[in-house]
Write an enzyme that holds these catalytic residues in place. Structure first.
Site, PDB file in Angstrom:
ATOM      1  N   GLU A 150       0.827  -1.214   0.000  1.00 31.37           N
ATOM      2  CA  GLU A 150       0.000   0.000   0.000  1.00 31.37           C
ATOM      3  C   GLU A 150       0.864   1.268   0.000  1.00 31.37           C
ATOM      4  O   GLU A 150       0.625   2.205   0.757  1.00 31.37           O
ATOM      5  CB  GLU A 150      -0.961  -0.019   1.195  1.00 31.37           C
ATOM      6  CG  GLU A 150      -1.885  -1.226   1.174  1.00 31.37           C
ATOM      7  CD  GLU A 150      -2.943  -1.237   2.264  1.00 31.37           C
ATOM      8  OE1 GLU A 150      -2.710  -0.660   3.331  1.00 31.37           O
ATOM      9  OE2 GLU A 150      -3.999  -1.852   2.034  1.00 31.37           O
TER      10      GLU A 150
ATOM     11  N   ASP B  82      -8.493  -8.874   3.705  1.00 31.37           N
ATOM     12  CA  ASP B  82      -8.283  -7.767   4.636  1.00 31.37           C
ATOM     13  C   ASP B  82      -9.431  -7.633   5.632  1.00 31.37           C
ATOM     14  O   ASP B  82     -10.239  -6.724   5.518  1.00 31.37           O
ATOM     15  CB  ASP B  82      -8.148  -6.464   3.815  1.00 31.37           C
ATOM     16  CG  ASP B  82      -7.687  -5.301   4.664  1.00 31.37           C
ATOM     17  OD1 ASP B  82      -7.313  -5.527   5.814  1.00 31.37           O
ATOM     18  OD2 ASP B  82      -7.709  -4.163   4.154  1.00 31.37           O
TER      19      ASP B  82
ATOM     20  N   GLU C  99     -12.910  -2.122  11.683  1.00 27.22           N
ATOM     21  CA  GLU C  99     -12.783  -1.376  10.427  1.00 27.22           C
ATOM     22  C   GLU C  99     -13.881  -1.722   9.422  1.00 27.22           C
ATOM     23  O   GLU C  99     -14.599  -0.853   8.950  1.00 27.22           O
ATOM     24  CB  GLU C  99     -11.403  -1.632   9.817  1.00 27.22           C
ATOM     25  CG  GLU C  99     -11.244  -0.963   8.460  1.00 27.22           C
ATOM     26  CD  GLU C  99      -9.883  -1.202   7.829  1.00 27.22           C
ATOM     27  OE1 GLU C  99      -9.030  -1.856   8.467  1.00 27.22           O
ATOM     28  OE2 GLU C  99      -9.673  -0.726   6.704  1.00 27.22           O
TER      29      GLU C  99
HETATM   30  O1  GCW Z   1      -7.171  -2.726   5.965  1.00 28.25           O
HETATM   31  C1  GCW Z   1      -6.192  -1.906   5.509  1.00 28.25           C
HETATM   32  C2  GCW Z   1      -6.541  -0.618   6.133  1.00 28.25           C
HETATM   33  C3  GCW Z   1      -5.379   0.312   6.218  1.00 28.25           C
HETATM   34  C4  GCW Z   1      -4.266  -0.402   6.941  1.00 28.25           C
HETATM   35  C5  GCW Z   1      -3.905  -1.658   6.154  1.00 28.25           C
HETATM   36  C6  GCW Z   1      -2.864  -2.499   6.862  1.00 28.25           C
HETATM   37  C7  GCW Z   1      -2.631   0.538   8.387  1.00 28.25           C
HETATM   38  O2  GCW Z   1      -7.587  -0.050   5.414  1.00 28.25           O
HETATM   39  O3  GCW Z   1      -5.797   1.448   6.924  1.00 28.25           O
HETATM   40  O4  GCW Z   1      -3.149   0.426   7.113  1.00 28.25           O
HETATM   41  O5  GCW Z   1      -5.025  -2.466   5.997  1.00 28.25           O
HETATM   42  O6  GCW Z   1      -3.252  -3.416   7.568  1.00 28.25           O
HETATM   43  O7  GCW Z   1      -1.690  -2.239   6.710  1.00 28.25           O
END
Ligand code: GCW
Length: 840
Positions: A307, A386, A414
């Site tokens: 990311e 995720d 989340e």
């Molecule tokens: O789920 C995603 C989240 C990000 C997060 C990433 C991760 C910290 O939307 O906000 O970043 O995973 O776990 O690295």
């Protein structure tokens, strides 16, 4: 007898007193006075004295906690004794110290590091309660454990236990930023940082460590895995050492997330290539300096090549190259390196039918098995995508036999309602932990892999992304604390059932009243399934706005972009084909027995069908329903389930304290409204996409509903919602350029008693006010003052207010007056008038 009398007297004096304010600050460590005389009586024989055999700060803290808990629950002050010969006592010490003082007692066989034994013992005519720890932490954990038994009013008459934790790593991660915000945090600002520095006041950090220690958590990584480059500067290390100080008496070691580009970004080098000797030397020096300030520092967490974060791939290096360099710097100090397996390309080609984000972790890490140093742990999210509401377990757990592994679970909600929806995640985590991956065709459940048992690894464990904040009750939704508690309990012992965890937490948090316990247990234990039903059934994942908030519905946001959370829905069917035969081949990453089970439509469980396969909407599930009908039905069932939480909770009025009662009630009412929004958005979208009607004729037919755009409008104008499915009929109305606008409708229903629900949009900014009139008489006024994560009409902001039991007759006029504020144009979606349950 005399003591019993005094204890009872103390108790009875309290009966009349009004219960103290319950703001949730103490979490499950309330130590509420036991007012039930029968329950209190059984603890009357416990010692009134305590002897602490160990002078370490952690054991001293254990003693203070025991005294505090006994005083709170039993109303008795524990005397501090020095001599065992003086009589009955709780005895706190390490097993070695206890054995030295009680030669008859032998430490339990198999007691491991941080474990404890609690044993009542008669000696020289005195009665002792031994709390013997394998080490200082063990004594602390044992003390909390005994207090928990009392808090739950358990029978201690034949109590004697010995326990050891499942795995050495039981950490929480906080995604706190130095500016005080928390990534994916839903309970206020950081308890550690503010405005670029560590806060002056560390009291909340200490209280947090106490909560963590009470469930056996022994480490906390304090900052976002998207790590600030300043973390490794000398000024910051000085400052964070104060956080470590606050944690230390509770046996919680501090860890930190670091950015792999630090040697270049803050170290003055022209590279961060992990194999460059200058970079290796830089890490060693940085770590040595860190340990000079924080001798018990736990280690680093690393997010790299993920990311947009920097990583070894930039220099053609692997995660092994990077991880081992940091691990070797940490090793002489006893530090660990947790390298996250959440590495994937977020610029995938959506048109490529073989592209699959779910494959990434295994594709990258499996070939590296056996090459990581022994103080490296690969930290793996429980599912391959995720933290979605339903995912299979990551095949990587079975793909690393010669590497230490930890499971990463997300306590902060989340994708699961962001502390506004009740979702008890323990049953979901249990499903992952108990899943038998059948590695080497033998019994290898995930929990035994991360415990190190399955492949005989020395290290492993649990990392839970907690994200508590400055909100007084830590996680905002009072019931969300069950997730933090449950994470600790599972990390200590993953064999504990979800029912036991729910039950224990409820007793400690709300008391032992049977109605309270059974009601909250039921709510907790059904909540994950309910959320799954109205958000993302059949393994589709949470059908949320994945590009922004991860909160409300936003079905198409998953498609046609590089993030790879595709559901591949078209007019004929839906689901990702991950089969080996025709799909991405992801299923082939599992050991053969599991792979075979998912590959075949006959054996793939319905709950994961659309994660694994692409099928027609008319495909029949094992349940006999078609896929499309299941989607419709699940959303109605889920929304009904969310509405039932309101009824359940209302049964507890007067049985739990007013403050938490009102707070939870408001949240459950909000959740029920938002669950309807979810239901309608998902169902409208799939109806349009598939063109297949709901056999029960509910989807697209809401006879009780009056669309705002169909009402008589003064000032209000019609507006499109984006995405369209998040407003009923795709549209709402907004009041722009006026101080006030009205929308009216004439009732055309048989006379009776009705509930009137108004669905409106509450933007993050602005506090519009609304007045609802019936024939000119004010029925209800409210303020749109929630801070939801968007400033437009969409699935994040859609909100409902309901007025119950209103007498209506044909010809009555309902009018809503909206007063915009600060760019929020008092938006409205619809009014729904349904037969009132109160009328039956
Ligand atoms: O789920 C995603 C989240 C990000 C997060 C990433 C991760 C910290 O939307 O906000 O970043 O995973 O776990 O690295």
């Amino acid at each position: 007898m005399r003591r019993l009398f005094i204890a009872l007297l103390g108790t009875s004096l309290l009966w009349g007193a009004s219960s103290p304010a319950e703001n949730g600050a103490d979490g499950w460590l309330r130590y509420a006075r036991i007012t039930d005389a029968h329950a209190a009586a059984q603890y009357a024989g416990l010692p009134g004295r305590m002897v602490t055999l160990d002078e370490s700060p952690v054991v001293r803290r254990a003693g203070d906690e025991l005294a505090h808990g006994v005083e709170g629950m039993l109303g008795r002050e524990l005397q501090n004794g020095t001599s065992l010969a003086d009589g009955d006592a709780f005895v706190l010490g390490t097993v070695t110290e206890v054995e030295a003082n009680f030669p008859r007692w032998k430490r339990p066989a198999g007691l491991r590091s941080e474990g404890f034994a609690i044993v009542p013992l008669k000696e020289h005519g005195h009665s002792y309660w031994l709390i013997a720890g394998a080490d200082a932490r063990g004594v602390l954990y044992g003390s909390f454990r005994l207090l928990e038994e009392i808090g739950e009013q358990r029978d201690l008459r034949s109590f004697a236990i010995s326990e050891s934790p499942s795995a050495p790593v039981r950490w929480v991660d906080q995604w706190d930023n130095l500016n005080g915000t928390i990534e994916r945090g839903y309970a206020g600002q950081s308890i550690f940082f503010d405005n670029g520095s560590v806060r002056a006041d560390m009291s909340r950090a200490g209280e947090y460590a106490r909560l963590l220690a009470s469930v056996g958590i022994n480490g906390c990584a304090i900052n976002n895995v998207n790590a600030d480059l300043k973390m490794l500067t000398p000024e910051m290390i000085d400052q964070v050492s104060r956080i470590a100080d606050a944690f230390r008496p509770w046996g919680v070691r501090m860890a930190m997330s670091v950015d792999l580009s630090s040697p270049k970004a803050v170290g003055g080098l022209d590279t961060f290539d992990p194999l460059d000797p200058r970079v290796i030397a830089w890490w060693k020096k940085a770590v040595d300096e860190l340990y000079a300030k924080i001798p018990d520092f736990a280690g680093f967490v690393v997010k790299a090549d993920s990311e947009g974060r920097a990583g070894p791939s930039q220099y053609g290096r692997t995660p092994v190259d990077a991880a081992n360099v940091l691990a070797r710097a940490l090793k002489p100090h006893g530090g660990l390196l947790l390298y996250r397996a959440f590495v994937y390309n977020h610029h995938l080609d959506w048109n490529d039918p073989k592209a699959d984000r779910a494959r990434a972790a295994y594709d990258i890490f499996h070939p590296l098995d056996g090459k990581f140093d022994d103080n490296v742990i690969v930290q793996i999210k429980h599912g391959p995508i995720d933290f979605q509401v339903r995912e299979p377990v990551s095949p990587l757990f079975a793909g690393l036999h010669k590497t230490n592994e930890a499971i990463e679970l997300q306590i902060t909600q989340e994708y699961t309602g962001q502390a506004r929806h009740l979702v008890f995640l323990v049953p979901m985590w249990k499903t992952a932990l108990d899943f038998d991956l059948r590695a080497e065709n033998r019994h290898t459940p995930v929990k035994e892999i991360i415990e190190g048992k399955a492949f005989d690894r020395p290290l492993g464990g649990f990392a839970g992304v907690a994200n508590v904040g400055l909100d007084v009750n830590w996680l905002s939704h009072p019931l969300a604390m069950a997730n933090l508690y449950g994470f600790g309990r599972l990390a200590w012992d993953p064999d504990t059932s979800a029912q036991t965890i729910a039950d224990d937490w409820t007793r400690l948090t709300f008391g032992n009243n049977v109605t309270v316990v059974s009601t909250i247990d039921r709510m907790l234990l059904s909540s994950w399934r309910t959320y799954e039903e109205y958000t993302g059934p059949l393994g589709l994942g949470t059908l949320t706005d994945i590009l922004h908030s991860h909160y409300g519905p936003g079905i198409e946001s998953a498609e046609r972009n590089g993030w790879g959370q595709w559901i591949r829905a078209d007019h004929n069917g839906v689901g990702m084909d991950r089969t080996v035969a025709t799909g991405t081949g992801y299923i082939g990453q599992y050991p053969p027995e599991v792979s075979k089970m998912y590959e075949s439509l006959t054996t793939c469980p319905d709950g994961l069908l659309l994660f694994m396969h692409h099928v027609a909407y008319t495909y029949k599930l094992h349940s006999g329903k078609t896929v499309i009908q299941h989607i419709y039905d699940a959303h109605y069932d889920g929304a009904a389930g969310a509405a039932k939480f309101v009824d359940d909770w209302q049964r507890l009025k007067g049985l739990v304290d007013e403050e938490r009662y009102e707070k939870v009630l408001a949240l459950q009412e909000y959740q029920a409204g938002h669950a309807d929004e979810w239901r309608d958005a998902v169902n409208q979208w799939f109806y349009k996409m598939s063109g297949i009607a709901d056999v029960q004729d509910r989807v697209g037919h809401d006879p009780n509903r009056v669309e705002a755009e169909d009402m008589q409008l003064e000032g209000y104008t019609q507006a499109e919602a984006t995405p369209w499915e998040t407003a009923s009929g795709g549209k709402g109305i907004v009041c722009s350029g006026h101080n006030a606008c009205t929308a009216s409708t004439t009732i055309n229903r048989t006379a009776g008693t009705y509930d009137i629900a108004v669905q409106y949009f509450d933007y993050r900014h602005g506090v519009s006010t609304y007045d609802l009139y019936l024939n000119g008489k004010l029925l209800k006024e409210w303020r749109a003052d929630n801070t939801l994560p968007a400033d437009k009409m969409n699935g994040d902001t859609s909100t409902r207010v309901t007025v119950h039991a209103v007498a209506l007759k044909p010809g009555d006029v309902l009018k809503i007056e909206g007063h915009p504020d600060d760019g929020e144009p008092s938006p409205l979606d619809y009014v729904e008038i349904s037969q009132s349950a109160a009328a039956h």
